[in-house]
Design an enzyme around this catalytic site. Structure first.
Site, PDB file in Angstrom:
ATOM      1  N   GLY A   1     -14.988 -34.551 -38.107  1.00  0.00           N
ATOM      2  CA  GLY A   1     -14.510 -35.930 -38.073  1.00  0.00           C
ATOM      3  C   GLY A   1     -15.037 -36.815 -39.193  1.00  0.00           C
ATOM      4  O   GLY A   1     -15.150 -38.031 -39.021  1.00  0.00           O
ATOM      5  N   SER A   2     -15.334 -36.201 -40.363  1.00  0.00           N
ATOM      6  CA  SER A   2     -15.814 -37.061 -41.453  1.00  0.00           C
ATOM      7  C   SER A   2     -14.686 -37.949 -41.976  1.00  0.00           C
ATOM      8  O   SER A   2     -14.915 -39.104 -42.357  1.00  0.00           O
ATOM      9  CB  SER A   2     -16.447 -36.240 -42.578  1.00  0.00           C
ATOM     10  OG  SER A   2     -15.482 -35.477 -43.252  1.00  0.00           O
ATOM     11  N   ASN A   3     -13.457 -37.450 -41.984  1.00  0.00           N
ATOM     12  CA  ASN A   3     -12.317 -38.309 -42.383  1.00  0.00           C
ATOM     13  C   ASN A   3     -12.096 -39.406 -41.345  1.00  0.00           C
ATOM     14  O   ASN A   3     -11.810 -40.549 -41.697  1.00  0.00           O
ATOM     15  CB  ASN A   3     -11.047 -37.467 -42.556  1.00  0.00           C
ATOM     16  CG  ASN A   3     -11.003 -36.792 -43.908  1.00  0.00           C
ATOM     17  OD1 ASN A   3     -10.841 -37.453 -44.936  1.00  0.00           O
ATOM     18  ND2 ASN A   3     -11.171 -35.473 -43.927  1.00  0.00           N
TER      19      ASN A   3
ATOM     20  N   ILE B   1      -1.049 -26.605 -34.304  1.00  0.00           N
ATOM     21  CA  ILE B   1       0.261 -26.945 -34.861  1.00  0.00           C
ATOM     22  C   ILE B   1       1.087 -27.632 -33.782  1.00  0.00           C
ATOM     23  O   ILE B   1       1.317 -27.075 -32.709  1.00  0.00           O
ATOM     24  CB  ILE B   1       0.949 -25.672 -35.403  1.00  0.00           C
ATOM     25  CG1 ILE B   1       0.103 -25.128 -36.570  1.00  0.00           C
ATOM     26  CG2 ILE B   1       2.378 -25.976 -35.857  1.00  0.00           C
ATOM     27  CD1 ILE B   1       0.583 -23.812 -37.134  1.00  0.00           C
TER      28      ILE B   1
ATOM     29  N   HIS C   1      -4.549 -32.653 -46.243  1.00  0.00           N
ATOM     30  CA  HIS C   1      -4.702 -31.211 -46.496  1.00  0.00           C
ATOM     31  C   HIS C   1      -5.526 -31.012 -47.766  1.00  0.00           C
ATOM     32  O   HIS C   1      -5.274 -31.676 -48.774  1.00  0.00           O
ATOM     33  CB  HIS C   1      -3.313 -30.566 -46.639  1.00  0.00           C
ATOM     34  CG  HIS C   1      -3.386 -29.087 -46.817  1.00  0.00           C
ATOM     35  ND1 HIS C   1      -3.614 -28.236 -45.751  1.00  0.00           N
ATOM     36  CD2 HIS C   1      -3.299 -28.314 -47.922  1.00  0.00           C
ATOM     37  CE1 HIS C   1      -3.656 -26.989 -46.210  1.00  0.00           C
ATOM     38  NE2 HIS C   1      -3.461 -27.006 -47.520  1.00  0.00           N
TER      39      HIS C   1
ATOM     40  N   GLU D   1     -11.183 -36.740 -50.334  1.00  0.00           N
ATOM     41  CA  GLU D   1     -10.348 -36.970 -49.142  1.00  0.00           C
ATOM     42  C   GLU D   1     -10.723 -38.300 -48.493  1.00  0.00           C
ATOM     43  O   GLU D   1      -9.863 -39.057 -48.030  1.00  0.00           O
ATOM     44  CB  GLU D   1     -10.548 -35.848 -48.114  1.00  0.00           C
ATOM     45  CG  GLU D   1     -10.032 -34.492 -48.559  1.00  0.00           C
ATOM     46  CD  GLU D   1     -10.175 -33.450 -47.461  1.00  0.00           C
ATOM     47  OE1 GLU D   1      -9.998 -33.782 -46.290  1.00  0.00           O
ATOM     48  OE2 GLU D   1     -10.475 -32.277 -47.797  1.00  0.00           O
TER      49      GLU D   1
HETATM   50  C1  GRF Z   1     -10.606 -31.619 -44.223  1.00  0.00           C
HETATM   51  O1  GRF Z   1     -10.908 -30.837 -45.335  1.00  0.00           O
HETATM   52  C2  GRF Z   1      -9.119 -31.795 -44.076  1.00  0.00           C
HETATM   53  O2  GRF Z   1      -8.451 -31.840 -45.291  1.00  0.00           O
HETATM   54  C3  GRF Z   1      -8.718 -30.546 -43.336  1.00  0.00           C
HETATM   55  O3  GRF Z   1      -9.780 -30.327 -42.418  1.00  0.00           O
HETATM   56  C4  GRF Z   1     -10.975 -30.908 -42.922  1.00  0.00           C
HETATM   57  C5  GRF Z   1     -11.476 -31.848 -41.879  1.00  0.00           C
HETATM   58  O4  GRF Z   1     -12.734 -32.354 -42.161  1.00  0.00           O
HETATM   59  N1  GRF Z   1      -7.422 -30.699 -42.732  1.00  0.00           N
HETATM   60  P1  GRF Z   1     -13.345 -33.508 -41.249  1.00  0.00           P
HETATM   61  O5  GRF Z   1     -13.291 -33.026 -39.803  1.00  0.00           O
HETATM   62  O6  GRF Z   1     -12.568 -34.756 -41.449  1.00  0.00           O
HETATM   63  O7  GRF Z   1     -14.766 -33.634 -41.717  1.00  0.00           O
END
Ligand code: GRF
Length: 194
Positions: free
Chosen positions: A20-22, A97, A114, A179
């Site tokens: 969940g870093s994003n 999916i 992605h 990202e």
């Molecule tokens: C990221 O590299 C994203 O592009 C891919 O999965 C990873 C998730 O990382 N779909 P995080 O859980 O957000 O740290």
């Protein structure tokens, strides 16, 4: 949309399965004074997802549905998505999916990040494949989700150079940093035209 002290904010749900870093970066952006979006819901298909800590930390509603059957998962989250009047779903490391039915129901309202320069390297294990193929560049892409895996319309992309000594871990780490910048940017871009 949610009215917060006179400012209308788009309501976002974020689907995760892991770190969940994003998600964390999107939360940080949502908390900025001028943000046009608010994170209303965190959905996980993995009860052990590390990213779930951010629900408690930032007082965000969470819904965890642990099922390998995507139809059961979707059935259980549709009502909360509707109840929360979610405007947009962001997939952020969500490792399942979604069904065509679900994607149709939320047409144009699901986006994903992605870790490659799509349309190259769809699917899993992107960094290793990129290195094996001796590519000079990789990157990350935010795109709409359609019925074909990692194939929806591209919203934003960031190109990242591959270094001589890169392995999948070092490359993945560097791309992840990009990202974190790209996802909020892409979200703002599409919400400004919503
Ligand atoms: C990221 O590299 C994203 O592009 C891919 O999965 C990873 C998730 O990382 N779909 P995080 O859980 O957000 O740290």
């Amino acid at each position: 949309m949610k009215k917060l002290i006179g400012i209308k904010k788009f309501k976002i749900a974020i689907f995760i399965s892991g770190n969940g870093s994003n998600l964390k970066k999107l939360i940080d952006h949502s908390l900025k004074r001028n943000s046009i979006f608010h994170i209303n819901l965190i959905v996980s298909n993995n009860p052990k997802a590390k990213g779930l800590i951010f629900a408690k930390k930032f007082n965000i509603k969470k819904k965890v549905v642990y099922s390998s059957n995507i139809n059961i998962f979707e059935k259980k989250i549709i009502s909360i998505l509707n109840k929360e009047k979610i405007d947009l779903i962001c997939l952020a490391g969500f490792m399942a999916i979604l069904s065509n039915n679900f994607i149709k129901k939320f047409k144009g309202k699901i986006i994903n990040i992605h870790p490659s320069l799509l349309p190259k390297y769809k699917g899993l294990n992107t960094h290793q494949r990129v290195i094996d193929n001796k590519e000079k560049y990789s990157g990350c892409t935010v795109h709409y989700v359609n019925s074909k895996l990692d194939s929806g319309k591209i919203i934003l992309q960031k190109k990242v150079r591959i270094l001589k000594n890169d392995n999948k871990k070092s490359l993945g780490k560097r791309i992840l940093k990009h990202e974190h910048i790209l996802y909020p940017k892409a979200l703002n871009k599409i919400l400004s035209n919503f």
